[in-house]
Motif scaffolding. Structure first.
Motif, PDB file in Angstrom:
ATOM      1  N   THR A   1       0.835  -1.210   0.000  1.00 53.70           N
ATOM      2  CA  THR A   1       0.000   0.000   0.000  1.00 53.70           C
ATOM      3  C   THR A   1       0.865   1.252   0.000  1.00 53.70           C
ATOM      4  O   THR A   1       0.583   2.212  -0.727  1.00 53.70           O
TER       5      THR A   1
ATOM      6  N   LEU B   1       2.389   1.670  -3.467  1.00 54.11           N
ATOM      7  CA  LEU B   1       1.394   2.159  -4.425  1.00 54.11           C
ATOM      8  C   LEU B   1       1.112   3.648  -4.233  1.00 54.11           C
ATOM      9  O   LEU B   1       1.027   4.408  -5.210  1.00 54.11           O
ATOM     10  N   LEU B   2       0.975   4.081  -3.006  1.00 59.35           N
ATOM     11  CA  LEU B   2       0.713   5.498  -2.741  1.00 59.35           C
ATOM     12  C   LEU B   2       1.902   6.363  -3.167  1.00 59.35           C
ATOM     13  O   LEU B   2       1.718   7.430  -3.772  1.00 59.35           O
TER      14      LEU B   2
ATOM     15  N   SER C   1       4.089   5.629  -5.451  1.00 63.68           N
ATOM     16  CA  SER C   1       4.126   5.609  -6.915  1.00 63.68           C
ATOM     17  C   SER C   1       3.095   6.569  -7.503  1.00 63.68           C
ATOM     18  O   SER C   1       3.378   7.293  -8.456  1.00 63.68           O
ATOM     19  N   LEU C   2       1.903   6.574  -6.948  1.00 69.14           N
ATOM     20  CA  LEU C   2       0.855   7.478  -7.438  1.00 69.14           C
ATOM     21  C   LEU C   2       1.240   8.937  -7.239  1.00 69.14           C
ATOM     22  O   LEU C   2       1.002   9.775  -8.117  1.00 69.14           O
ATOM     23  N   VAL C   3       1.838   9.258  -6.098  1.00 67.54           N
ATOM     24  CA  VAL C   3       2.273  10.631  -5.839  1.00 67.54           C
ATOM     25  C   VAL C   3       3.330  11.047  -6.850  1.00 67.54           C
ATOM     26  O   VAL C   3       3.279  12.155  -7.416  1.00 67.54           O
TER      27      VAL C   3
ATOM     28  N   ILE D   1       3.826   9.767  -9.886  1.00 74.28           N
ATOM     29  CA  ILE D   1       3.203   9.853 -11.217  1.00 74.28           C
ATOM     30  C   ILE D   1       2.422  11.150 -11.361  1.00 74.28           C
ATOM     31  O   ILE D   1       2.520  11.843 -12.384  1.00 74.28           O
ATOM     32  N   ILE D   2       1.654  11.520 -10.354  1.00 77.61           N
ATOM     33  CA  ILE D   2       0.884  12.769 -10.411  1.00 77.61           C
ATOM     34  C   ILE D   2       1.821  13.968 -10.479  1.00 77.61           C
ATOM     35  O   ILE D   2       1.579  14.918 -11.242  1.00 77.61           O
TER      36      ILE D   2
END
Length: 61
Positions: A5, A8-9, A11-13, A15-16
């Motif tokens: 988790t 993933l968080l 990675s998302l940060v 990417i954004i």
């Protein structure tokens, strides 16, 4: 929270963040006003004319 988790968080940060920086760079690039020098203000054209004029003057003499 599990390691998956958190990964993933993170990675998302990232990417954004990259998408925002990419969009800002594209917007700045499109907002740049490109200009073209007139023939009278072109220093390279003047240099070529002076060189060709010097050659023509030598031929005429």
């Amino acid at each position: 929270m599990s390691t998956l988790t958190i990964s993933l968080l993170a990675s998302l940060v990232i990417i954004i963040f990259v998408i925002i920086i990419f969009a800002a760079a594209i917007t700045k690039g499109y907002s740049y006003k490109h200009t073209v020098d007139t023939l009278e203000d072109n220093p390279y054209l003047k240099d070529e004319n002076e060189k060709s004029g010097a050659v023509e003057n030598e031929k005429n003499e």
